[in-house]
Design a protein around this motif. Structure first.
Motif, PDB file in Angstrom:
ATOM      1  N   ASP A  42       0.916  -1.283  -0.063  1.00 56.00           N
ATOM      2  CA  ASP A  42       0.034   0.075  -0.227  1.00 56.00           C
ATOM      3  C   ASP A  42       0.888   1.328   0.181  1.00 56.00           C
ATOM      4  OD1 ASP A  42      -2.481   1.402  -0.017  1.00 56.00           O
ATOM      5  OD2 ASP A  42      -2.674   1.567   1.943  1.00 56.00           O
ATOM      6  N   GLY A  43       1.992   1.271  -0.789  1.00 51.00           N
ATOM      7  CA  GLY A  43       2.858   2.552  -0.993  1.00 51.00           C
ATOM      8  C   GLY A  43       3.747   2.508  -0.021  1.00 51.00           C
ATOM      9  N   THR A  44       4.005   1.645   0.840  1.00 51.33           N
ATOM     10  CA  THR A  44       5.207   1.668   1.768  1.00 51.33           C
ATOM     11  C   THR A  44       6.359   0.916   1.297  1.00 51.33           C
ATOM     12  OG1 THR A  44       4.374  -0.098   3.243  1.00 51.33           O
ATOM     13  CG2 THR A  44       3.624   2.106   3.830  1.00 51.33           C
ATOM     14  N   GLY A  45       6.216  -0.014   0.629  1.00 49.87           N
ATOM     15  CA  GLY A  45       7.252  -0.938   0.164  1.00 49.87           C
ATOM     16  C   GLY A  45       7.987  -0.634  -0.903  1.00 49.87           C
ATOM     17  N   ASN A  46       8.692  -1.617  -1.796  1.00 51.62           N
ATOM     18  CA  ASN A  46       9.392  -1.484  -2.756  1.00 51.62           C
ATOM     19  C   ASN A  46       8.535  -1.139  -4.114  1.00 51.62           C
ATOM     20  OD1 ASN A  46      11.905  -2.068  -1.344  1.00 51.62           O
ATOM     21  ND2 ASN A  46      11.478  -3.995  -1.847  1.00 51.62           N
ATOM     22  N   ALA A  47       8.962  -0.647  -5.090  1.00 48.28           N
ATOM     23  CA  ALA A  47       8.634  -0.014  -6.285  1.00 48.28           C
ATOM     24  C   ALA A  47       8.322  -1.487  -7.156  1.00 48.28           C
ATOM     25  CB  ALA A  47       9.301   0.855  -7.165  1.00 48.28           C
ATOM     26  N   ARG A  48       6.974  -1.412  -7.733  1.00 49.80           N
ATOM     27  CA  ARG A  48       6.733  -2.797  -8.387  1.00 49.80           C
ATOM     28  C   ARG A  48       6.111  -2.352  -9.677  1.00 49.80           C
ATOM     29  NH1 ARG A  48       1.637  -6.085  -5.518  1.00 49.80           N
ATOM     30  NH2 ARG A  48       0.808  -4.026  -5.811  1.00 49.80           N
ATOM     31  N   ARG A  49       6.413  -3.435 -10.569  1.00 46.03           N
ATOM     32  CA  ARG A  49       5.882  -3.469 -11.803  1.00 46.03           C
ATOM     33  C   ARG A  49       5.202  -4.740 -12.360  1.00 46.03           C
ATOM     34  NH1 ARG A  49       9.209  -1.789 -17.356  1.00 46.03           N
ATOM     35  NH2 ARG A  49       7.978  -3.116 -18.680  1.00 46.03           N
ATOM     36  N   VAL A  50       4.015  -4.367 -12.912  1.00 44.26           N
ATOM     37  CA  VAL A  50       3.275  -5.578 -13.242  1.00 44.26           C
ATOM     38  C   VAL A  50       2.995  -5.559 -14.859  1.00 44.26           C
ATOM     39  CG1 VAL A  50       1.214  -7.250 -12.850  1.00 44.26           C
ATOM     40  CG2 VAL A  50       2.294  -6.018 -11.122  1.00 44.26           C
ATOM     41  N   ASP A  51       3.248  -6.491 -15.533  1.00 42.24           N
ATOM     42  CA  ASP A  51       2.878  -6.419 -17.275  1.00 42.24           C
ATOM     43  C   ASP A  51       1.575  -7.551 -17.287  1.00 42.24           C
ATOM     44  OD1 ASP A  51       4.895  -4.820 -17.699  1.00 42.24           O
ATOM     45  OD2 ASP A  51       6.500  -6.205 -18.187  1.00 42.24           O
ATOM     46  N   THR A  52       0.789  -6.899 -18.023  1.00 40.22           N
ATOM     47  CA  THR A  52      -0.492  -7.661 -18.297  1.00 40.22           C
ATOM     48  C   THR A  52      -0.725  -7.671 -19.709  1.00 40.22           C
ATOM     49  OG1 THR A  52      -1.345  -7.365 -16.308  1.00 40.22           O
ATOM     50  CG2 THR A  52      -2.936  -8.359 -17.838  1.00 40.22           C
ATOM     51  N   GLU A  53      -0.903  -8.738 -20.477  1.00 39.50           N
ATOM     52  CA  GLU A  53      -1.613  -8.503 -22.057  1.00 39.50           C
ATOM     53  C   GLU A  53      -2.907  -8.613 -21.958  1.00 39.50           C
ATOM     54  OE1 GLU A  53       0.446 -11.120 -24.791  1.00 39.50           O
ATOM     55  OE2 GLU A  53       2.092 -10.132 -24.516  1.00 39.50           O
ATOM     56  N   VAL A  54      -3.653  -7.716 -22.473  1.00 39.15           N
ATOM     57  CA  VAL A  54      -4.991  -7.854 -22.464  1.00 39.15           C
ATOM     58  C   VAL A  54      -5.493  -8.686 -23.623  1.00 39.15           C
ATOM     59  CG1 VAL A  54      -7.107  -6.486 -23.128  1.00 39.15           C
ATOM     60  CG2 VAL A  54      -5.220  -5.362 -22.050  1.00 39.15           C
ATOM     61  N   ASP A  55      -6.360  -9.563 -23.318  1.00 38.43           N
ATOM     62  CA  ASP A  55      -6.936 -10.536 -24.416  1.00 38.43           C
ATOM     63  C   ASP A  55      -7.731  -9.848 -25.572  1.00 38.43           C
ATOM     64  OD1 ASP A  55      -8.019 -12.640 -25.690  1.00 38.43           O
ATOM     65  OD2 ASP A  55      -9.234 -13.433 -24.057  1.00 38.43           O
ATOM     66  N   MET A  56      -7.296  -9.977 -26.671  1.00 36.53           N
ATOM     67  CA  MET A  56      -7.795  -9.150 -27.519  1.00 36.53           C
ATOM     68  C   MET A  56      -8.507 -10.326 -28.814  1.00 36.53           C
ATOM     69  SD  MET A  56      -7.187  -5.917 -27.227  1.00 36.53           S
ATOM     70  CE  MET A  56      -7.624  -5.194 -28.870  1.00 36.53           C
ATOM     71  N   SER A  57      -8.489 -11.567 -28.373  1.00 35.48           N
ATOM     72  CA  SER A  57      -8.918 -12.527 -29.029  1.00 35.48           C
ATOM     73  C   SER A  57     -10.604 -12.332 -29.478  1.00 35.48           C
ATOM     74  CB  SER A  57      -8.853 -14.091 -28.684  1.00 35.48           C
ATOM     75  OG  SER A  57      -9.683 -14.031 -27.447  1.00 35.48           O
ATOM     76  N   SER A  58     -11.454 -11.853 -28.906  1.00 39.92           N
ATOM     77  CA  SER A  58     -12.766 -11.747 -29.178  1.00 39.92           C
ATOM     78  C   SER A  58     -12.834 -10.481 -30.000  1.00 39.92           C
ATOM     79  CB  SER A  58     -13.489 -11.555 -27.899  1.00 39.92           C
ATOM     80  OG  SER A  58     -13.335 -10.302 -27.125  1.00 39.92           O
ATOM     81  N   HIS A  59     -11.911  -9.581 -30.054  1.00 38.16           N
ATOM     82  CA  HIS A  59     -12.032  -8.428 -30.821  1.00 38.16           C
ATOM     83  C   HIS A  59     -11.729  -8.431 -32.466  1.00 38.16           C
ATOM     84  CE1 HIS A  59     -12.579  -4.038 -31.375  1.00 38.16           C
ATOM     85  NE2 HIS A  59     -11.371  -3.858 -31.882  1.00 38.16           N
ATOM     86  N   ILE A  60     -12.651  -8.608 -33.166  1.00 39.39           N
ATOM     87  CA  ILE A  60     -12.529  -8.993 -34.905  1.00 39.39           C
ATOM     88  C   ILE A  60     -11.752  -7.644 -35.290  1.00 39.39           C
ATOM     89  CG2 ILE A  60     -13.717  -9.339 -37.068  1.00 39.39           C
ATOM     90  CD1 ILE A  60     -15.840 -10.869 -35.464  1.00 39.39           C
ATOM     91  N   ASP A  61     -12.314  -6.600 -35.415  1.00 38.07           N
ATOM     92  CA  ASP A  61     -11.479  -5.288 -35.634  1.00 38.07           C
ATOM     93  C   ASP A  61     -12.305  -4.076 -35.255  1.00 38.07           C
ATOM     94  OD1 ASP A  61     -13.485  -4.334 -38.202  1.00 38.07           O
ATOM     95  OD2 ASP A  61     -12.736  -6.285 -39.085  1.00 38.07           O
ATOM     96  N   ASP A  62     -11.846  -2.849 -35.391  1.00 39.13           N
ATOM     97  CA  ASP A  62     -12.726  -1.729 -34.947  1.00 39.13           C
ATOM     98  C   ASP A  62     -13.969  -1.472 -35.774  1.00 39.13           C
ATOM     99  OD1 ASP A  62     -10.598  -1.646 -32.984  1.00 39.13           O
ATOM    100  OD2 ASP A  62      -9.689   0.088 -33.693  1.00 39.13           O
ATOM    101  N   ASP A  63     -13.841  -1.597 -37.043  1.00 44.68           N
ATOM    102  CA  ASP A  63     -15.162  -1.360 -37.928  1.00 44.68           C
ATOM    103  C   ASP A  63     -16.159  -2.455 -37.581  1.00 44.68           C
ATOM    104  OD1 ASP A  63     -13.767   0.856 -39.368  1.00 44.68           O
ATOM    105  OD2 ASP A  63     -12.348  -0.515 -40.123  1.00 44.68           O
ATOM    106  N   TYR A  64     -15.782  -3.641 -37.398  1.00 43.53           N
ATOM    107  CA  TYR A  64     -16.899  -4.630 -37.101  1.00 43.53           C
ATOM    108  C   TYR A  64     -17.390  -4.182 -35.589  1.00 43.53           C
ATOM    109  CZ  TYR A  64     -19.295  -8.856 -36.062  1.00 43.53           C
ATOM    110  OH  TYR A  64     -20.133 -10.161 -35.859  1.00 43.53           O
TER     111      TYR A  64
END
Length: 355
Positions: A291-313
Motif C-alpha cells: 500500500d505504498g510503503t514498500g518497494n517499487a513494483r511493476r506488473v505487465d499484463t497482456e489484454v486478451d484481444m481474441s474476441s475483438h474482430i476489428d474496430d470497424d466491425y
C-alpha cells in the motif's frame, strides 16, 4: 434476427470499410449508395452488391423503406447531410469529425434535439471505446488501484503518415482546412479525447489550455494540390476542472517518430500502454508494494484481444445494438461536440483560425 436497411452517403475508402463491416455482421442490407461522381457510382455499387445508387443523397433519403444512413463524406459536408437525414426520419452513423466549426456543430445539435427518438452515433468511439483495452484500463481506474488520476500524457507522432499524401493520396480534401477542419489534431484528436476522457466517465470539463502549438512544412514533398493548409504536428497542455492535466501530442509527419503511448499517473499507481487495438496488447502497471510503503513494483499484463474482430466491425455491431434498442450510444453527438470544442480551443490557443 431482423436486418436493417442502410444507405451509405459518400463512396470512398471509409465507406468501403463501413460496408464490409455491416455486411460481415449479417444484420444489415446496404440498399443505397450516394456518390457525387456519377462516373464511378455504378462500379462501386456493383462491387458491393448494392442495388441502388444516386448522385444526389436526397434521393436516398426520400426512400421510405430506408431505416438508417452512414455519412462518410468529407467533414465540411456533414452538417447538411446530417440535418437532412434526421428530417427524413433516418437513424444516423456519422463519421468523424462531426463538424469543422462551432456554427455547424450548433446547428447539428439543434437538429438532433428536435428528433430525440432517432438513434445517432458519432464514429469517434471506433478506435477508442469499442475494444478490450479501453474496458481493461477503465476497470483499473474504477477499482481504485491508481488512486486519483492527476496527469495523462499521450503522444502519437508518426512520419510520412499524412492523409492525402502518403496515406490515401487520392483524398486531397484532407489537406484543406476548409474541407477537413484541420490536420491530425482533429482527425486523430477525436479518438484521443474519446479514449482518455472516457476512462474518467467523461466527467472532466476543460478549464484552460495552458499551451498549444501546431506546425507544418516539415519537408519539401509536393502534396499534389495547390491548397495544403492543415497542420502536420501539434501539441497542447490542458487543465480540467477536477485538477487533471493532460499533455497531448499528435503528428501525421514529424522528424522524430514516437508511436502511440499513453501514460496515466495516479496518486497510488500508474499505467503505460498504447491504446489502439492494433498496437501491443501489453499494459504495464506501476505502484509500490504494501500500500505504498514498500518497494517499487511493476506488473505487465497482456489484454486478451481474441474476441475483438476489428474496430470497424465493432462499430457496426454497436450501431445495430442501438437500432435494436439494446445499447446506449458510446459516443452521442452531444459528447462528441464537447470533444470538438476542446479541439477548437486548442487550435485557437495555437493561433489557428477555425474554418
Amino acid at each position: 434476427m431482423r436486418k436493417y436497411t442502410i444507405g451509405i452517403i459518400g463512396a470512398g475508402m471509409i465507406a468501403e470499410k463501413h460496408i464490409q463491416a455491416f455486411q460481415k455482421t449479417g444484420r444489415a442490407e446496404i440498399t443505397w449508395v450516394a456518390r457525387k461522381d456519377k462516373s464511378r457510382l455504378n462500379g462501386f455499387a456493383s462491387r458491393y452488391g448494392i442495388p441502388r445508387g444516386t448522385d444526389d443523397y436526397r434521393e436516398l433519403l426520400a426512400d421510405p423503406e430506408l431505416e438508417a444512413v452512414v455519412i462518410t463524406s468529407p467533414p465540411y459536408l456533414h452538417r447538411d447531410m446530417f440535418i437532412d437525414a434526421l428530417r427524413a426520419g433516418k437513424h444516423v452513423l456519422l463519421e468523424k469529425p462531426a463538424a469543422i466549426n462551432r456554427k455547424q456543430l450548433h446547428e447539428m445539435l439543434e437538429a438532433r434535439h428536435r428528433f430525440p427518438h432517432l438513434k445517432v452515433l458519432d464514429c469517434s468511439c471506433r478506435h477508442a471505446r469499442l475494444q478490450p483495452k479501453f474496458r481493461f484500463v477503465k476497470e483499473y481506474i474504477r477499482s481504485g488501484q491508481l488512486g486519483e488520476v492527476y496527469f495523462i500524457h499521450h503522444n502519437g507522432v508518426f512520419r510520412n503518415g499524412r492523409p492525402g499524401i502518403e496515406y490515401h493520396p487520392a483524398a486531397k480534401w484532407f489537406l484543406n482546412k476548409e474541407l477537413a477542419g484541420g490536420g491530425p489534431m482533429i482527425d486523430w484528436g477525436v479518438y484521443d479525447l474519446s479514449f482518455h476522457l472516457g476512462l474518467l466517465n467523461d466527467e472532466p470539463e476543460l478549464k484552460k489550455v495552458h499551451h498549444a502549438f501546431v506546425t507544418s512544412g516539415l519537408d519539401k514533398k509536393d502534396p499534389g494540390t495547390p491548397v495544403y493548409n492543415v497542420e502536420e504536428h501539434g501539441m497542447a497542455l490542458l487543465e480540467f476542472d477536477n485538477g487533471l492535466r493532460y499533455y497531448w501530442e499528435r503528428a501525421a509527419h514529424a522528424n522524430v517518430e514516437a508511436p502511440h503511448e499513453t501514460r496515466i499517473y495516479g496518486t497510488k499507481g500508474g499505467l503505460k500502454f498504447a491504446f489502439c487495438s492494433w498496437d501491443s496488447p501489453l499494459i504495464t502497471f506501476f505502484d509500490s508494494e504494501n500500500d505504498g510503503t514498500g518497494n517499487a513494483r511493476r506488473v505487465d499484463t497482456e489484454v486478451d484481444m481474441s474476441s475483438h474482430i476489428d474496430d470497424d466491425y465493432a462499430l457496426a455491431e454497436h450501431f445495430i445494438g442501438l437500432l435494436d434498442g439494446k445499447e446506449d450510444p458510446l459516443m452521442p453527438i452531444e459528447r462528441a461536440a464537447k470533444h470538438l470544442e476542446i479541439i477548437f480551443k486548442v487550435y485557437e490557443a495555437a493561433g489557428v483560425k477555425l474554418p
